[in-house]
Design a protein around this motif. Structure first.
Motif, PDB file in Angstrom:
ATOM      1  N   ALA A   1       0.794  -1.228   0.000  1.00 54.46           N
ATOM      2  CA  ALA A   1       0.000   0.000   0.000  1.00 54.46           C
ATOM      3  C   ALA A   1       0.827   1.279   0.000  1.00 54.46           C
ATOM      4  O   ALA A   1       0.315   2.338  -0.359  1.00 54.46           O
ATOM      5  N   TYR A   2       2.101   1.206   0.396  1.00 49.72           N
ATOM      6  CA  TYR A   2       2.911   2.413   0.523  1.00 49.72           C
ATOM      7  C   TYR A   2       4.322   2.151  -0.005  1.00 49.72           C
ATOM      8  O   TYR A   2       4.728   1.004  -0.191  1.00 49.72           O
ATOM      9  N   ASP A   3       5.063   3.229  -0.211  1.00 49.63           N
ATOM     10  CA  ASP A   3       6.432   3.118  -0.712  1.00 49.63           C
ATOM     11  C   ASP A   3       7.420   2.924   0.434  1.00 49.63           C
ATOM     12  O   ASP A   3       7.221   3.426   1.548  1.00 49.63           O
ATOM     13  N   GLY A   4       8.505   2.199   0.131  1.00 50.02           N
ATOM     14  CA  GLY A   4       9.611   2.073   1.074  1.00 50.02           C
ATOM     15  C   GLY A   4       9.288   1.323   2.349  1.00 50.02           C
ATOM     16  O   GLY A   4       9.801   1.667   3.413  1.00 50.02           O
ATOM     17  N   ILE A   5       8.468   0.282   2.263  1.00 47.74           N
ATOM     18  CA  ILE A   5       8.088  -0.486   3.445  1.00 47.74           C
ATOM     19  C   ILE A   5       9.102  -1.612   3.671  1.00 47.74           C
ATOM     20  O   ILE A   5       9.383  -2.402   2.769  1.00 47.74           O
TER      21      ILE A   5
ATOM     22  N   LYS B   1      19.326  -5.924  15.180  1.00 46.91           N
ATOM     23  CA  LYS B   1      20.141  -5.407  14.086  1.00 46.91           C
ATOM     24  C   LYS B   1      20.025  -6.303  12.856  1.00 46.91           C
ATOM     25  O   LYS B   1      20.050  -7.523  12.955  1.00 46.91           O
ATOM     26  N   GLY B   2      19.882  -5.673  11.702  1.00 49.10           N
ATOM     27  CA  GLY B   2      19.789  -6.420  10.455  1.00 49.10           C
ATOM     28  C   GLY B   2      18.454  -7.090  10.242  1.00 49.10           C
ATOM     29  O   GLY B   2      18.327  -7.932   9.345  1.00 49.10           O
ATOM     30  N   ASN B   3      17.448  -6.718  11.047  1.00 45.42           N
ATOM     31  CA  ASN B   3      16.139  -7.365  10.905  1.00 45.42           C
ATOM     32  C   ASN B   3      15.484  -6.999   9.576  1.00 45.42           C
ATOM     33  O   ASN B   3      14.873  -7.833   8.921  1.00 45.42           O
ATOM     34  N   VAL B   4      15.618  -5.750   9.160  1.00 47.53           N
ATOM     35  CA  VAL B   4      15.086  -5.315   7.865  1.00 47.53           C
ATOM     36  C   VAL B   4      16.114  -5.644   6.790  1.00 47.53           C
ATOM     37  O   VAL B   4      17.218  -5.108   6.796  1.00 47.53           O
ATOM     38  N   PHE B   5      15.761  -6.539   5.870  1.00 46.81           N
ATOM     39  CA  PHE B   5      16.736  -6.967   4.866  1.00 46.81           C
ATOM     40  C   PHE B   5      16.412  -6.476   3.458  1.00 46.81           C
ATOM     41  O   PHE B   5      17.244  -6.575   2.559  1.00 46.81           O
ATOM     42  N   THR B   6      15.214  -5.920   3.254  1.00 48.23           N
ATOM     43  CA  THR B   6      14.880  -5.322   1.962  1.00 48.23           C
ATOM     44  C   THR B   6      13.627  -4.478   2.152  1.00 48.23           C
ATOM     45  O   THR B   6      13.067  -4.411   3.253  1.00 48.23           O
ATOM     46  N   SER B   7      13.198  -3.813   1.094  1.00 51.15           N
ATOM     47  CA  SER B   7      11.992  -2.992   1.174  1.00 51.15           C
ATOM     48  C   SER B   7      11.168  -3.171  -0.092  1.00 51.15           C
ATOM     49  O   SER B   7      11.676  -3.622  -1.126  1.00 51.15           O
ATOM     50  N   VAL B   8       9.893  -2.824   0.002  1.00 50.25           N
ATOM     51  CA  VAL B   8       8.978  -2.932  -1.135  1.00 50.25           C
ATOM     52  C   VAL B   8       8.269  -1.594  -1.319  1.00 50.25           C
ATOM     53  O   VAL B   8       8.212  -0.774  -0.400  1.00 50.25           O
ATOM     54  N   ASP B   9       7.722  -1.397  -2.510  1.00 48.94           N
ATOM     55  CA  ASP B   9       7.052  -0.145  -2.826  1.00 48.94           C
ATOM     56  C   ASP B   9       5.590  -0.383  -3.184  1.00 48.94           C
ATOM     57  O   ASP B   9       5.177  -1.510  -3.482  1.00 48.94           O
ATOM     58  N   ARG B  10       4.840   0.689  -3.170  1.00 49.49           N
ATOM     59  CA  ARG B  10       3.408   0.629  -3.437  1.00 49.49           C
ATOM     60  C   ARG B  10       3.125  -0.011  -4.793  1.00 49.49           C
ATOM     61  O   ARG B  10       3.749   0.304  -5.800  1.00 49.49           O
ATOM     62  N   GLY B  11       2.179  -0.936  -4.773  1.00 47.00           N
ATOM     63  CA  GLY B  11       1.790  -1.612  -6.004  1.00 47.00           C
ATOM     64  C   GLY B  11       2.466  -2.944  -6.225  1.00 47.00           C
ATOM     65  O   GLY B  11       2.026  -3.724  -7.079  1.00 47.00           O
ATOM     66  N   GLU B  12       3.539  -3.237  -5.472  1.00 43.88           N
ATOM     67  CA  GLU B  12       4.197  -4.537  -5.630  1.00 43.88           C
ATOM     68  C   GLU B  12       3.275  -5.652  -5.147  1.00 43.88           C
ATOM     69  O   GLU B  12       2.580  -5.520  -4.142  1.00 43.88           O
ATOM     70  N   LYS B  13       3.309  -6.762  -5.864  1.00 39.16           N
ATOM     71  CA  LYS B  13       2.458  -7.905  -5.540  1.00 39.16           C
ATOM     72  C   LYS B  13       3.227  -8.893  -4.677  1.00 39.16           C
ATOM     73  O   LYS B  13       4.350  -9.267  -4.999  1.00 39.16           O
TER      74      LYS B  13
ATOM     75  N   ASP C   1      -1.035  -3.805   8.114  1.00 38.14           N
ATOM     76  CA  ASP C   1      -1.759  -2.659   7.561  1.00 38.14           C
ATOM     77  C   ASP C   1      -0.999  -1.985   6.426  1.00 38.14           C
ATOM     78  O   ASP C   1      -1.462  -0.974   5.882  1.00 38.14           O
ATOM     79  N   MET C   2       0.140  -2.551   6.039  1.00 37.61           N
ATOM     80  CA  MET C   2       0.912  -2.017   4.923  1.00 37.61           C
ATOM     81  C   MET C   2       0.584  -2.709   3.602  1.00 37.61           C
ATOM     82  O   MET C   2       1.142  -2.368   2.559  1.00 37.61           O
ATOM     83  N   ILE C   3      -0.299  -3.715   3.633  1.00 38.89           N
ATOM     84  CA  ILE C   3      -0.692  -4.414   2.411  1.00 38.89           C
ATOM     85  C   ILE C   3      -2.212  -4.427   2.311  1.00 38.89           C
ATOM     86  O   ILE C   3      -2.918  -4.215   3.297  1.00 38.89           O
ATOM     87  N   ARG C   4      -2.708  -4.684   1.099  1.00 40.68           N
ATOM     88  CA  ARG C   4      -4.141  -4.747   0.843  1.00 40.68           C
ATOM     89  C   ARG C   4      -4.462  -6.055   0.123  1.00 40.68           C
ATOM     90  O   ARG C   4      -3.963  -6.305  -0.972  1.00 40.68           O
ATOM     91  N   THR C   5      -5.288  -6.877   0.749  1.00 44.16           N
ATOM     92  CA  THR C   5      -5.758  -8.094   0.097  1.00 44.16           C
ATOM     93  C   THR C   5      -7.115  -7.809  -0.544  1.00 44.16           C
ATOM     94  O   THR C   5      -7.857  -6.932  -0.104  1.00 44.16           O
TER      95      THR C   5
ATOM     96  N   GLU D   1     -15.409   0.083  -7.014  1.00 43.13           N
ATOM     97  CA  GLU D   1     -15.239   0.323  -5.583  1.00 43.13           C
ATOM     98  C   GLU D   1     -13.763   0.630  -5.350  1.00 43.13           C
ATOM     99  O   GLU D   1     -12.900  -0.203  -5.630  1.00 43.13           O
ATOM    100  N   CYS D   2     -13.477   1.808  -4.823  1.00 47.99           N
ATOM    101  CA  CYS D   2     -12.098   2.265  -4.671  1.00 47.99           C
ATOM    102  C   CYS D   2     -11.786   2.571  -3.212  1.00 47.99           C
ATOM    103  O   CYS D   2     -12.667   2.897  -2.425  1.00 47.99           O
ATOM    104  N   GLU D   3     -10.506   2.474  -2.903  1.00 51.47           N
ATOM    105  CA  GLU D   3     -10.012   2.925  -1.607  1.00 51.47           C
ATOM    106  C   GLU D   3      -9.083   4.102  -1.845  1.00 51.47           C
ATOM    107  O   GLU D   3      -8.146   4.022  -2.635  1.00 51.47           O
ATOM    108  N   PHE D   4      -9.356   5.195  -1.144  1.00 55.74           N
ATOM    109  CA  PHE D   4      -8.544   6.390  -1.249  1.00 55.74           C
ATOM    110  C   PHE D   4      -7.559   6.414  -0.078  1.00 55.74           C
ATOM    111  O   PHE D   4      -7.412   5.426   0.641  1.00 55.74           O
ATOM    112  N   LEU D   5      -6.895   7.520   0.117  1.00 59.12           N
ATOM    113  CA  LEU D   5      -5.991   7.644   1.251  1.00 59.12           C
ATOM    114  C   LEU D   5      -6.755   7.520   2.562  1.00 59.12           C
ATOM    115  O   LEU D   5      -7.951   7.780   2.630  1.00 59.12           O
TER     116      LEU D   5
END
Length: 225
Positions: A40-44, A57-69, A95-99, A148-152
């Motif tokens: 749902a958002y960039d840089g998660i 430390k090192g728990n975050v190993f990569t990030s994803v951006d809005r629209g990635e499946k 809450d950072m993804i939308r199913t 049916e859309c979801e906005f901000l």
């Protein structure tokens, strides 16, 4: 003699049941289709462990951006385990993804947003400031010429299908437009002009490019105004 025959028969039946049970256990369970979701958002950040404790430390190993499946594999309190497009797995805040989302689109003009897919339902308009041209929305489903859309801010409603663009160039231009509008809000006109110029240079034929305001619209305010 009869007892011996019955004993042999019982042994054969028991052996047959054992072989059948072993065969059933050896068969793999039917695989379930993965549940897919969109980021749902960039840089998660994607984490190795379902925790945002900075001591890990090192728990975050990569990030994803809005629209990635991503494929949602399971969840725990507030976190969902996902598989990325490169088959790497990790945890993301739920809450950072939308199913249930089918796709992303861009609103190309100012429209009314309805609570139901029925334009004749008076008083059913959703009061939201996020239904403005150039806004990126999530599309959940289509019905009777409405989406049916979801906005901000998780605001949902129905809009007419003809006011949305699913073109990839429009989506990329809309991302730049979002950044430009943020700069205008922060009274950073020079940065805003840079984003507007990128839209015109990179995506001149898009419907979003038609929304780019005149340069005078992003001039800094005069002192005392």
């Amino acid at each position: 003699m009869r007892n011996l025959a019955l004993t042999i028969l019982a042994c054969l039946m028991a052996a047959g049941c054992s072989r059948q049970k072993a065969s059933q256990q050896a068969q793999p369970e039917p695989s379930q289709e993965p549940v897919y979701a969109l980021v749902a958002y960039d840089g998660i950040g994607i984490r190795k462990q379902p925790s945002d404790d900075k001591k890990l430390k090192g728990n975050v190993f990569t990030s994803v951006d809005r629209g990635e499946k991503v494929a949602a594999l399971g969840d725990t309190t507030g976190w969902t385990r996902v598989r990325l497009s490169d088959d790497k797995e990790g945890w993301i805040k739920s809450d950072m993804i939308r199913t249930g989302v089918e796709k992303m689109a861009v609103m190309t003009e100012a429209v009314q947003v309805f609570l139901r897919p029925d334009i004749s339902s008076r008083g059913a308009v959703v009061d939201t400031p996020y239904a403005m041209p150039g806004t990126i929305v999530w599309i959940y489903k289509e019905k009777d010429g409405f989406y049916e859309c979801e906005f901000l801010r998780n605001k949902k409603g129905w809009v007419k299908a003809g006011v949305l663009s699913e073109d990839q160039a429009d989506l990329e231009a809309a991302r730049l437009l979002e950044q430009a509008r943020k700069c205008v809000k922060r009274e950073q006109p020079a940065l805003a002009s840079g984003y507007y110029q990128q839209i015109v240079d990179k995506y001149p034929m898009t419907r979003v490019a038609q929304l780019v305001p005149l340069e005078s619209d992003v001039e800094p305010k005069n002192q005392g105004e």
